[in-house]
Design an enzyme around this catalytic site. Structure first.
Site, short mmCIF file in Angstrom:
data_model
loop_
_atom_site.label_atom_id
_atom_site.label_comp_id
_atom_site.label_asym_id
_atom_site.label_seq_id
_atom_site.Cartn_x
_atom_site.Cartn_y
_atom_site.Cartn_z
N CYS A 79 1.54 -0.61 -0.71
CA CYS A 79 0.94 0.54 -0.03
C CYS A 79 1.89 1.74 -0.06
O CYS A 79 2.07 2.36 -1.10
CB CYS A 79 0.53 0.14 1.38
N HIS A 123 -2.85 -4.37 0.12
CA HIS A 123 -1.97 -5.26 0.89
C HIS A 123 -2.22 -6.72 0.47
O HIS A 123 -2.99 -7.44 1.12
CB HIS A 123 -2.24 -5.10 2.39
N GLU A 141 -0.47 -9.26 0.85
CA GLU A 141 0.05 -10.27 1.78
C GLU A 141 -1.04 -10.91 2.62
O GLU A 141 -0.89 -12.03 3.10
CB GLU A 141 1.12 -9.66 2.70
#
Length: 532
Positions: A381, A507, A509
Protein backbone atom coordinates in the site's frame (compact mmCIF):
# COMPACT_ATOMS: atom_id res chain seq x y z
CA UNK A 1 -31.70 -24.97 14.32
CA UNK A 2 -28.70 -22.67 14.67
CA UNK A 3 -26.88 -22.79 18.00
CA UNK A 4 -25.51 -19.61 19.59
CA UNK A 5 -22.29 -19.26 21.58
CA UNK A 6 -21.50 -15.97 23.32
CA UNK A 7 -18.00 -15.18 24.60
CA UNK A 8 -17.64 -12.48 27.25
CA UNK A 9 -14.66 -11.21 29.20
CA UNK A 10 -14.05 -10.18 32.77
CA UNK A 11 -11.46 -8.67 35.13
CA UNK A 12 -9.38 -6.99 32.39
CA UNK A 13 -9.53 -6.47 28.64
CA UNK A 14 -7.12 -8.03 26.14
CA UNK A 15 -7.05 -11.44 27.81
CA UNK A 16 -7.59 -13.48 24.67
CA UNK A 17 -11.34 -13.72 24.15
CA UNK A 18 -10.77 -13.52 20.41
CA UNK A 19 -8.20 -16.32 20.39
CA UNK A 20 -10.49 -18.46 22.57
CA UNK A 21 -13.44 -17.87 20.24
CA UNK A 22 -11.35 -18.52 17.12
CA UNK A 23 -9.81 -21.69 18.58
CA UNK A 24 -13.20 -23.07 19.55
CA UNK A 25 -14.44 -22.25 16.06
CA UNK A 26 -11.58 -24.26 14.60
CA UNK A 27 -12.39 -27.29 16.77
CA UNK A 28 -16.09 -27.19 15.91
CA UNK A 29 -15.36 -26.79 12.20
CA UNK A 30 -13.05 -29.80 12.34
CA UNK A 31 -15.91 -31.78 13.86
CA UNK A 32 -17.84 -31.26 10.63
CA UNK A 33 -20.02 -28.36 11.80
CA UNK A 34 -20.48 -25.16 9.83
CA UNK A 35 -19.35 -22.21 11.92
CA UNK A 36 -19.53 -18.45 11.56
CA UNK A 37 -18.24 -15.89 14.02
CA UNK A 38 -18.72 -12.21 14.78
CA UNK A 39 -17.39 -9.50 17.09
CA UNK A 40 -19.53 -6.94 18.94
CA UNK A 41 -17.57 -3.81 19.89
CA UNK A 42 -19.18 -1.44 22.42
CA UNK A 43 -17.41 1.72 21.23
CA UNK A 44 -19.48 4.49 19.61
CA UNK A 45 -17.34 4.73 16.47
CA UNK A 46 -19.19 3.32 13.47
CA UNK A 47 -16.09 1.30 12.62
CA UNK A 48 -12.36 1.47 13.43
CA UNK A 49 -11.53 2.90 9.99
CA UNK A 50 -10.76 6.40 11.29
CA UNK A 51 -9.32 5.34 14.66
CA UNK A 52 -5.63 5.72 15.45
CA UNK A 53 -3.71 2.43 15.33
CA UNK A 54 -2.41 3.37 18.79
CA UNK A 55 -6.01 3.22 20.02
CA UNK A 56 -7.16 0.12 18.22
CA UNK A 57 -4.36 -1.74 16.48
CA UNK A 58 -4.72 -2.60 12.82
CA UNK A 59 -7.90 -2.17 10.82
CA UNK A 60 -8.79 -5.54 9.31
CA UNK A 61 -10.52 -5.43 5.91
CA UNK A 62 -12.96 -8.12 4.76
CA UNK A 63 -13.75 -9.22 1.20
CA UNK A 64 -16.79 -6.95 1.05
CA UNK A 65 -14.81 -3.92 2.19
CA UNK A 66 -15.78 -3.67 5.85
CA UNK A 67 -13.19 -2.00 8.08
CA UNK A 68 -13.25 -4.15 11.19
CA UNK A 69 -11.62 -5.17 14.46
CA UNK A 70 -8.33 -7.05 14.33
CA UNK A 71 -9.99 -10.03 16.03
CA UNK A 72 -11.64 -10.80 12.69
CA UNK A 73 -8.15 -11.53 11.43
CA UNK A 74 -7.73 -14.13 14.17
CA UNK A 75 -11.12 -15.63 13.26
CA UNK A 76 -10.28 -15.90 9.56
CA UNK A 77 -6.78 -17.28 10.12
CA UNK A 78 -7.82 -19.89 12.70
CA UNK A 79 -11.11 -21.05 11.20
CA UNK A 80 -10.09 -20.43 7.57
CA UNK A 81 -13.30 -18.66 6.58
CA UNK A 82 -13.98 -15.34 4.86
CA UNK A 83 -16.15 -13.02 6.93
CA UNK A 84 -18.15 -9.95 5.93
CA UNK A 85 -19.54 -6.65 7.22
CA UNK A 86 -22.10 -8.46 9.39
CA UNK A 87 -19.26 -10.02 11.37
CA UNK A 88 -18.35 -6.78 13.16
CA UNK A 89 -21.01 -4.77 14.97
CA UNK A 90 -20.37 -1.57 16.92
CA UNK A 91 -22.50 0.66 19.12
CA UNK A 92 -22.05 3.35 16.47
CA UNK A 93 -23.51 1.14 13.73
CA UNK A 94 -26.43 0.06 15.87
CA UNK A 95 -27.36 3.54 17.06
CA UNK A 96 -27.01 4.90 13.51
CA UNK A 97 -29.44 2.27 12.24
CA UNK A 98 -31.94 2.84 15.06
CA UNK A 99 -31.87 6.61 14.57
CA UNK A 100 -32.32 6.14 10.81
CA UNK A 101 -35.38 3.97 11.48
CA UNK A 102 -36.78 6.51 13.92
CA UNK A 103 -36.40 9.32 11.36
CA UNK A 104 -38.10 7.13 8.76
CA UNK A 105 -41.04 6.56 11.09
CA UNK A 106 -40.50 2.83 11.48
CA UNK A 107 -41.33 2.97 15.19
CA UNK A 108 -44.75 4.52 14.57
CA UNK A 109 -44.26 7.43 16.93
CA UNK A 110 -43.10 5.32 19.87
CA UNK A 111 -40.47 6.41 22.36
CA UNK A 112 -37.17 4.94 21.22
CA UNK A 113 -35.26 3.38 24.11
CA UNK A 114 -32.25 1.18 24.78
CA UNK A 115 -34.69 -1.61 25.66
CA UNK A 116 -36.25 -2.79 23.40
CA UNK A 117 -35.03 -0.84 20.35
CA UNK A 118 -31.25 -1.00 20.74
CA UNK A 119 -31.31 -4.53 22.13
CA UNK A 120 -33.63 -5.69 19.33
CA UNK A 121 -31.25 -4.24 16.75
CA UNK A 122 -28.36 -6.06 18.40
CA UNK A 123 -30.28 -9.33 18.42
CA UNK A 124 -31.17 -8.82 14.77
CA UNK A 125 -27.46 -8.56 13.94
CA UNK A 126 -26.91 -11.98 15.51
CA UNK A 127 -29.92 -13.57 13.82
CA UNK A 128 -29.08 -11.95 10.47
CA UNK A 129 -25.60 -13.51 10.50
CA UNK A 130 -27.20 -16.88 11.26
CA UNK A 131 -29.73 -16.50 8.42
CA UNK A 132 -27.16 -15.34 5.87
CA UNK A 133 -24.69 -18.15 6.52
CA UNK A 134 -27.13 -20.91 7.49
CA UNK A 135 -24.44 -22.08 9.91
CA UNK A 136 -24.84 -24.80 12.52
CA UNK A 137 -23.15 -22.56 15.10
CA UNK A 138 -22.61 -18.82 15.39
CA UNK A 139 -20.01 -17.59 17.86
CA UNK A 140 -20.33 -13.98 19.04
CA UNK A 141 -17.56 -12.31 21.00
CA UNK A 142 -18.59 -9.33 23.13
CA UNK A 143 -15.78 -6.78 23.28
CA UNK A 144 -14.80 -4.99 26.46
CA UNK A 145 -15.19 -6.21 30.01
CA UNK A 146 -18.24 -7.14 32.06
CA UNK A 147 -18.93 -4.15 34.28
CA UNK A 148 -18.24 -1.56 31.58
CA UNK A 149 -21.23 0.73 31.12
CA UNK A 150 -20.84 0.54 27.33
CA UNK A 151 -21.35 -3.24 27.34
CA UNK A 152 -24.70 -3.29 29.15
CA UNK A 153 -27.00 -3.22 26.07
CA UNK A 154 -24.94 -5.99 24.46
CA UNK A 155 -25.14 -8.21 27.53
CA UNK A 156 -28.87 -7.58 27.85
CA UNK A 157 -29.36 -8.53 24.20
CA UNK A 158 -27.50 -11.83 24.54
CA UNK A 159 -29.41 -12.55 27.75
CA UNK A 160 -32.69 -12.13 25.86
CA UNK A 161 -31.58 -14.41 23.03
CA UNK A 162 -31.63 -17.37 25.42
CA UNK A 163 -35.34 -16.76 25.98
CA UNK A 164 -35.96 -16.22 22.26
CA UNK A 165 -34.39 -19.44 20.98
CA UNK A 166 -34.39 -21.72 24.03
CA UNK A 167 -31.77 -22.53 26.66
CA UNK A 168 -30.66 -25.67 24.80
CA UNK A 169 -29.59 -23.52 21.85
CA UNK A 170 -27.43 -21.00 23.73
CA UNK A 171 -24.07 -21.30 25.48
CA UNK A 172 -22.23 -18.62 27.45
CA UNK A 173 -18.43 -18.68 27.80
CA UNK A 174 -16.80 -16.23 30.19
CA UNK A 175 -13.06 -15.53 29.91
CA UNK A 176 -11.32 -14.17 33.00
CA UNK A 177 -7.89 -13.64 34.46
CA UNK A 178 -6.38 -15.46 37.43
CA UNK A 179 -3.56 -13.16 38.52
CA UNK A 180 -0.39 -14.51 40.07
CA UNK A 181 0.71 -12.46 43.07
CA UNK A 182 4.48 -12.79 42.98
CA UNK A 183 5.12 -11.47 46.50
CA UNK A 184 2.72 -14.01 48.00
CA UNK A 185 3.54 -16.77 45.53
CA UNK A 186 -0.20 -17.34 45.05
CA UNK A 187 -2.81 -17.25 42.31
CA UNK A 188 -6.04 -15.49 43.17
CA UNK A 189 -9.53 -16.55 42.09
CA UNK A 190 -11.36 -13.65 43.74
CA UNK A 191 -11.37 -11.41 40.60
CA UNK A 192 -12.93 -14.28 38.64
CA UNK A 193 -15.57 -14.83 41.32
CA UNK A 194 -16.51 -11.15 41.32
CA UNK A 195 -16.59 -10.99 37.53
CA UNK A 196 -18.97 -13.96 37.35
CA UNK A 197 -21.06 -12.43 40.15
CA UNK A 198 -21.37 -9.25 38.06
CA UNK A 199 -22.36 -11.27 34.99
CA UNK A 200 -24.95 -13.25 36.94
CA UNK A 201 -26.43 -10.02 38.30
CA UNK A 202 -27.19 -9.15 34.66
CA UNK A 203 -29.06 -12.42 34.19
CA UNK A 204 -26.32 -14.46 32.50
CA UNK A 205 -25.00 -17.67 34.04
CA UNK A 206 -21.82 -18.77 32.25
CA UNK A 207 -21.71 -22.41 31.18
CA UNK A 208 -17.94 -22.46 30.74
CA UNK A 209 -15.26 -20.30 32.36
CA UNK A 210 -11.94 -19.95 30.56
CA UNK A 211 -9.23 -18.76 32.93
CA UNK A 212 -6.16 -17.00 31.53
CA UNK A 213 -3.11 -17.65 33.63
CA UNK A 214 0.67 -17.72 33.59
CA UNK A 215 0.83 -20.65 36.03
CA UNK A 216 -0.86 -24.08 35.99
CA UNK A 217 -4.32 -24.12 37.59
CA UNK A 218 -4.62 -26.86 40.21
CA UNK A 219 -7.63 -29.13 40.51
CA UNK A 220 -8.28 -27.58 43.92
CA UNK A 221 -8.47 -24.15 42.33
CA UNK A 222 -10.80 -25.40 39.59
CA UNK A 223 -13.04 -26.91 42.27
CA UNK A 224 -13.12 -23.59 44.10
CA UNK A 225 -14.05 -21.63 40.96
CA UNK A 226 -16.71 -24.21 40.11
CA UNK A 227 -18.22 -23.97 43.60
CA UNK A 228 -18.45 -20.19 43.66
CA UNK A 229 -19.52 -19.83 40.02
CA UNK A 230 -22.09 -22.66 39.93
CA UNK A 231 -20.54 -24.80 37.20
CA UNK A 232 -18.72 -28.16 37.10
CA UNK A 233 -14.96 -28.27 37.65
CA UNK A 234 -14.58 -29.80 34.17
CA UNK A 235 -16.18 -26.63 32.79
CA UNK A 236 -13.30 -24.52 34.11
CA UNK A 237 -10.86 -24.41 31.20
CA UNK A 238 -7.26 -23.36 31.69
CA UNK A 239 -5.75 -21.07 29.04
CA UNK A 240 -2.01 -20.72 29.60
CA UNK A 241 0.41 -18.52 27.70
CA UNK A 242 1.51 -20.57 24.69
CA UNK A 243 4.73 -20.74 22.69
CA UNK A 244 2.57 -20.24 19.61
CA UNK A 245 -1.05 -19.07 19.41
CA UNK A 246 -1.81 -21.93 17.06
CA UNK A 247 -1.41 -24.39 19.94
CA UNK A 248 -4.49 -22.97 21.70
CA UNK A 249 -7.04 -25.14 19.80
CA UNK A 250 -5.08 -28.25 20.77
CA UNK A 251 -4.95 -27.14 24.41
CA UNK A 252 -8.73 -26.58 24.46
CA UNK A 253 -9.32 -29.95 22.79
CA UNK A 254 -7.13 -31.70 25.37
CA UNK A 255 -9.43 -30.31 28.07
CA UNK A 256 -12.48 -31.51 26.08
CA UNK A 257 -13.91 -28.02 25.71
CA UNK A 258 -15.51 -28.89 22.36
CA UNK A 259 -17.16 -31.97 23.93
CA UNK A 260 -18.58 -29.81 26.74
CA UNK A 261 -19.91 -27.28 24.23
CA UNK A 262 -21.67 -29.92 22.14
CA UNK A 263 -23.14 -31.58 25.23
CA UNK A 264 -24.64 -28.27 26.39
CA UNK A 265 -26.00 -27.52 22.92
CA UNK A 266 -27.34 -31.07 22.49
CA UNK A 267 -25.36 -31.63 19.30
CA UNK A 268 -23.67 -34.78 18.09
CA UNK A 269 -20.61 -34.66 15.86
CA UNK A 270 -17.55 -36.86 15.27
CA UNK A 271 -14.34 -36.06 17.09
CA UNK A 272 -12.28 -33.28 15.53
CA UNK A 273 -9.59 -34.51 13.15
CA UNK A 274 -6.68 -32.26 14.06
CA UNK A 275 -3.75 -34.11 12.45
CA UNK A 276 -2.99 -31.33 9.96
CA UNK A 277 -3.21 -28.73 12.73
CA UNK A 278 -0.91 -30.78 14.98
CA UNK A 279 1.57 -31.06 12.11
CA UNK A 280 1.42 -27.28 11.69
CA UNK A 281 2.12 -26.68 15.38
CA UNK A 282 4.95 -29.23 15.33
CA UNK A 283 6.47 -27.45 12.35
CA UNK A 284 6.12 -24.05 14.04
CA UNK A 285 7.89 -25.30 17.16
CA UNK A 286 10.75 -26.95 15.26
CA UNK A 287 11.84 -24.46 12.60
CA UNK A 288 15.46 -25.05 11.58
CA UNK A 289 16.34 -21.70 9.96
CA UNK A 290 16.07 -18.04 10.89
CA UNK A 291 15.60 -14.92 8.78
CA UNK A 292 15.50 -11.30 9.93
CA UNK A 293 13.00 -8.90 8.37
CA UNK A 294 13.17 -5.16 8.97
CA UNK A 295 9.59 -3.90 9.26
CA UNK A 296 9.75 -0.11 8.83
CA UNK A 297 6.70 1.75 10.14
CA UNK A 298 5.65 4.61 12.33
CA UNK A 299 3.39 2.62 14.69
CA UNK A 300 5.94 -0.05 15.66
CA UNK A 301 5.67 0.76 19.38
CA UNK A 302 2.26 -0.98 19.17
CA UNK A 303 2.92 -4.12 17.18
CA UNK A 304 -0.81 -4.88 16.90
CA UNK A 305 -0.89 -2.04 14.35
CA UNK A 306 0.78 -4.48 11.93
CA UNK A 307 -0.65 -7.73 13.30
CA UNK A 308 -1.71 -9.32 10.00
CA UNK A 309 1.58 -8.35 8.32
CA UNK A 310 3.56 -10.01 11.12
CA UNK A 311 1.36 -13.12 10.98
CA UNK A 312 1.66 -13.34 7.18
CA UNK A 313 5.45 -13.16 7.49
CA UNK A 314 5.37 -15.98 10.04
CA UNK A 315 3.10 -18.08 7.80
CA UNK A 316 5.59 -17.66 4.96
CA UNK A 317 8.37 -18.60 7.34
CA UNK A 318 6.60 -21.84 8.30
CA UNK A 319 6.51 -22.79 4.62
CA UNK A 320 10.28 -22.20 4.35
CA UNK A 321 11.06 -23.94 7.67
CA UNK A 322 12.26 -20.57 8.95
CA UNK A 323 11.62 -18.59 12.09
CA UNK A 324 10.90 -14.95 11.28
CA UNK A 325 12.74 -12.47 13.48
CA UNK A 326 11.05 -9.12 12.97
CA UNK A 327 13.18 -6.05 13.56
CA UNK A 328 10.59 -3.39 14.41
CA UNK A 329 12.11 -0.20 12.98
CA UNK A 330 10.60 3.19 13.82
CA UNK A 331 10.65 5.11 10.52
CA UNK A 332 10.76 8.38 12.45
CA UNK A 333 14.28 7.45 13.55
CA UNK A 334 15.57 6.46 10.10
CA UNK A 335 17.61 8.96 8.08
CA UNK A 336 19.83 8.78 5.01
CA UNK A 337 22.80 9.09 7.34
CA UNK A 338 21.96 6.18 9.68
CA UNK A 339 19.94 3.85 7.45
CA UNK A 340 22.93 1.63 6.58
CA UNK A 341 23.72 1.08 10.26
CA UNK A 342 20.07 0.35 11.11
CA UNK A 343 19.63 -2.11 8.23
CA UNK A 344 23.01 -3.86 8.39
CA UNK A 345 21.64 -7.07 9.97
CA UNK A 346 18.34 -7.47 8.11
CA UNK A 347 17.84 -9.99 5.31
CA UNK A 348 14.79 -8.25 3.86
CA UNK A 349 12.94 -4.95 4.26
CA UNK A 350 9.17 -4.48 4.39
CA UNK A 351 7.32 -1.15 4.44
CA UNK A 352 3.62 -1.71 5.27
CA UNK A 353 0.58 0.50 4.79
CA UNK A 354 -0.11 3.73 6.60
CA UNK A 355 -1.53 7.23 6.33
CA UNK A 356 -0.31 10.78 6.93
CA UNK A 357 2.96 12.65 6.49
CA UNK A 358 4.76 11.76 9.72
CA UNK A 359 7.95 9.70 9.31
CA UNK A 360 7.59 9.42 5.53
CA UNK A 361 11.21 10.34 4.73
CA UNK A 362 12.50 7.55 6.97
CA UNK A 363 10.54 5.02 4.94
CA UNK A 364 11.85 6.48 1.69
CA UNK A 365 15.42 6.23 3.03
CA UNK A 366 14.82 2.54 3.85
CA UNK A 367 13.43 1.92 0.36
CA UNK A 368 16.42 3.61 -1.28
CA UNK A 369 18.75 1.47 0.82
CA UNK A 370 16.95 -1.71 -0.30
CA UNK A 371 17.03 -0.67 -3.96
CA UNK A 372 20.68 0.39 -4.07
CA UNK A 373 22.03 -2.48 -1.95
CA UNK A 374 19.93 -5.20 -3.61
CA UNK A 375 18.22 -6.13 -0.35
CA UNK A 376 14.87 -7.91 -0.93
CA UNK A 377 12.11 -5.34 -0.57
CA UNK A 378 8.37 -5.78 -0.13
CA UNK A 379 6.14 -2.69 -0.17
CA UNK A 380 2.47 -2.81 0.80
CA UNK A 381 0.00 0.00 0.00
CA UNK A 382 1.90 3.11 1.19
CA UNK A 383 5.04 0.99 0.86
CA UNK A 384 4.32 0.69 -2.86
CA UNK A 385 3.49 4.35 -3.27
CA UNK A 386 6.70 5.46 -1.58
CA UNK A 387 8.73 2.99 -3.66
CA UNK A 388 7.57 4.83 -6.79
CA UNK A 389 8.26 8.21 -5.16
CA UNK A 390 11.80 7.13 -4.22
CA UNK A 391 12.42 5.87 -7.75
CA UNK A 392 11.10 9.08 -9.29
CA UNK A 393 13.36 11.21 -7.11
CA UNK A 394 16.57 9.22 -7.20
CA UNK A 395 16.49 7.43 -10.55
CA UNK A 396 14.35 9.66 -12.78
CA UNK A 397 15.74 12.79 -11.15
CA UNK A 398 12.32 14.40 -10.60
CA UNK A 399 13.15 16.85 -7.84
CA UNK A 400 10.43 17.20 -5.21
CA UNK A 401 8.50 14.17 -6.49
CA UNK A 402 5.99 13.07 -3.88
CA UNK A 403 2.52 11.79 -3.13
CA UNK A 404 -0.30 14.32 -3.32
CA UNK A 405 -1.47 12.91 0.01
CA UNK A 406 1.73 14.11 1.67
CA UNK A 407 2.57 17.16 -0.45
CA UNK A 408 -0.51 18.45 -2.33
CA UNK A 409 1.48 21.22 -4.07
CA UNK A 410 4.22 18.97 -5.48
CA UNK A 411 5.23 19.52 -9.12
CA UNK A 412 5.48 15.76 -9.58
CA UNK A 413 2.50 14.02 -8.01
CA UNK A 414 3.65 10.44 -8.57
CA UNK A 415 0.77 9.35 -6.35
CA UNK A 416 -2.57 11.12 -6.73
CA UNK A 417 -6.18 10.85 -5.62
CA UNK A 418 -8.33 8.30 -7.37
CA UNK A 419 -10.69 10.28 -9.65
CA UNK A 420 -13.77 9.05 -7.79
CA UNK A 421 -12.25 10.29 -4.49
CA UNK A 422 -11.81 13.95 -5.43
CA UNK A 423 -15.13 15.30 -4.18
CA UNK A 424 -15.51 13.11 -1.09
CA UNK A 425 -15.65 14.98 2.22
CA UNK A 426 -16.20 12.24 4.84
CA UNK A 427 -13.19 10.14 5.80
CA UNK A 428 -15.00 7.12 7.23
CA UNK A 429 -15.88 4.24 4.91
CA UNK A 430 -15.00 6.13 1.72
CA UNK A 431 -11.71 4.49 0.71
CA UNK A 432 -11.39 1.95 -2.10
CA UNK A 433 -12.15 -1.02 0.08
CA UNK A 434 -12.44 -4.77 -0.28
CA UNK A 435 -11.68 -7.48 -2.80
CA UNK A 436 -10.76 -6.40 -6.34
CA UNK A 437 -9.19 -8.38 -9.21
CA UNK A 438 -5.71 -7.69 -10.56
CA UNK A 439 -4.28 -8.85 -13.88
CA UNK A 440 -0.61 -9.85 -13.71
CA UNK A 441 1.88 -9.41 -16.52
CA UNK A 442 3.55 -12.60 -17.72
CA UNK A 443 7.24 -13.09 -17.07
CA UNK A 444 7.30 -10.94 -13.93
CA UNK A 445 8.27 -11.71 -10.35
CA UNK A 446 4.61 -11.22 -9.42
CA UNK A 447 3.55 -13.93 -11.86
CA UNK A 448 6.32 -16.22 -10.61
CA UNK A 449 5.04 -15.75 -7.05
CA UNK A 450 1.36 -16.31 -7.83
CA UNK A 451 1.71 -18.86 -10.61
CA UNK A 452 -1.23 -17.23 -12.40
CA UNK A 453 -2.12 -14.02 -14.22
CA UNK A 454 -5.38 -13.16 -12.46
CA UNK A 455 -5.73 -12.74 -8.69
CA UNK A 456 -8.10 -11.12 -6.22
CA UNK A 457 -6.78 -9.16 -3.24
CA UNK A 458 -8.19 -6.86 -0.56
CA UNK A 459 -7.63 -3.12 -0.82
CA UNK A 460 -7.75 -0.11 1.49
CA UNK A 461 -6.55 3.11 -0.14
CA UNK A 462 -7.62 6.50 -1.44
CA UNK A 463 -4.57 7.38 -3.54
CA UNK A 464 -3.17 5.64 -6.61
CA UNK A 465 -0.15 5.72 -8.91
CA UNK A 466 -0.32 8.55 -11.47
CA UNK A 467 -0.25 6.96 -14.94
CA UNK A 468 1.37 10.06 -16.44
CA UNK A 469 4.64 8.70 -15.08
CA UNK A 470 4.15 5.05 -16.04
CA UNK A 471 6.07 5.06 -19.33
CA UNK A 472 8.96 7.04 -17.87
CA UNK A 473 9.20 4.66 -14.89
CA UNK A 474 9.13 1.53 -17.03
CA UNK A 475 11.81 2.81 -19.39
CA UNK A 476 14.08 3.36 -16.36
CA UNK A 477 13.56 -0.15 -14.95
CA UNK A 478 10.55 -0.02 -12.60
CA UNK A 479 7.84 -1.95 -14.40
CA UNK A 480 4.14 -2.21 -13.73
CA UNK A 481 3.63 -5.94 -13.27
CA UNK A 482 -0.08 -5.92 -12.36
CA UNK A 483 -3.03 -3.62 -12.96
CA UNK A 484 -6.78 -3.62 -12.57
CA UNK A 485 -8.34 -5.70 -15.39
CA UNK A 486 -9.04 -2.52 -17.40
CA UNK A 487 -5.38 -1.51 -17.12
CA UNK A 488 -6.23 1.78 -15.42
CA UNK A 489 -5.07 1.24 -11.84
CA UNK A 490 -1.55 0.12 -10.99
CA UNK A 491 -1.61 -2.82 -8.57
CA UNK A 492 2.01 -4.06 -8.50
CA UNK A 493 5.37 -2.56 -9.45
CA UNK A 494 8.76 -4.25 -9.43
CA UNK A 495 12.38 -3.60 -10.40
CA UNK A 496 13.89 -5.50 -13.31
CA UNK A 497 17.53 -5.35 -12.17
CA UNK A 498 16.98 -6.37 -8.55
CA UNK A 499 16.91 -9.83 -6.92
CA UNK A 500 13.47 -9.15 -5.38
CA UNK A 501 11.90 -5.70 -5.23
CA UNK A 502 8.12 -6.00 -5.43
CA UNK A 503 5.49 -3.60 -4.12
CA UNK A 504 1.71 -3.87 -4.27
CA UNK A 505 -1.12 -1.38 -3.79
CA UNK A 506 -3.34 -3.92 -2.03
CA UNK A 507 -3.03 -5.65 1.36
CA UNK A 508 -2.04 -9.28 0.73
CA UNK A 509 -1.59 -9.92 4.46
CA UNK A 510 -5.36 -10.21 4.92
CA UNK A 511 -5.70 -13.46 2.97
CA UNK A 512 -2.72 -15.30 4.45
CA UNK A 513 -3.39 -18.44 6.49
CA UNK A 514 -1.02 -20.43 8.75
CA UNK A 515 -1.30 -23.52 6.54
CA UNK A 516 -1.59 -21.53 3.27
CA UNK A 517 0.78 -18.54 3.15
CA UNK A 518 0.04 -15.67 0.80
CA UNK A 519 2.09 -15.93 -2.40
CA UNK A 520 4.00 -12.62 -2.30
CA UNK A 521 4.91 -13.07 1.35
CA UNK A 522 6.12 -16.59 0.61
CA UNK A 523 8.32 -15.39 -2.27
CA UNK A 524 9.63 -12.41 -0.27
CA UNK A 525 10.72 -14.61 2.64
CA UNK A 526 12.33 -17.00 0.16
CA UNK A 527 14.29 -14.10 -1.33
CA UNK A 528 15.31 -12.90 2.14
CA UNK A 529 16.62 -16.38 2.98
CA UNK A 530 18.75 -16.33 -0.18
CA UNK A 531 20.11 -12.95 0.92
CA UNK A 532 21.42 -14.25 4.26
Amino acid sequence: MTKYIFVTGGVVSSIGKGITAASLGRLLKNRGLSVTIQKFDPYINVDPGTMSPYQHGEVYVTDDGAETDLDLGHYERFIDINLNKYSNVTTGKVYSEVIKKERRGDYLGGTVQVIPHITNELKDRVFRAARMTNSDIIITEIGGTVGDIESLPFLEAIRQIKGDVGAENVLYIHTTLIPYIKAAGEMKTKPTQHSVKELRSLGIQPNIIVVRTEQPVSQEMKDKIALFCDIKASEVIESRDEETLYNVPLSLQKQKMDDIVLEHLQLEAPQAEMTDWKNLVHRVKNLSKKVRIGLVGKYVSLQDAYLSVAEALRHAGYDHDAEIEIDWIDSEKVTKENVAEIMKDVDGILVPGGFGDRAIEGKIAAIEYARVNKVPYFGICLGMQLATVEFARNVLGLEGAHSAEIEPETNHNIIDLLPEQKNIENMGGTLRLGLYPARIKQGTKAEAAYGTTLVEERHRHRYEFNNEYREQMEEAGMIVSATSPDGRLVEVVELIDHPWFVACQYHPEFISRPNRPQSLFKDFVGAALKNK
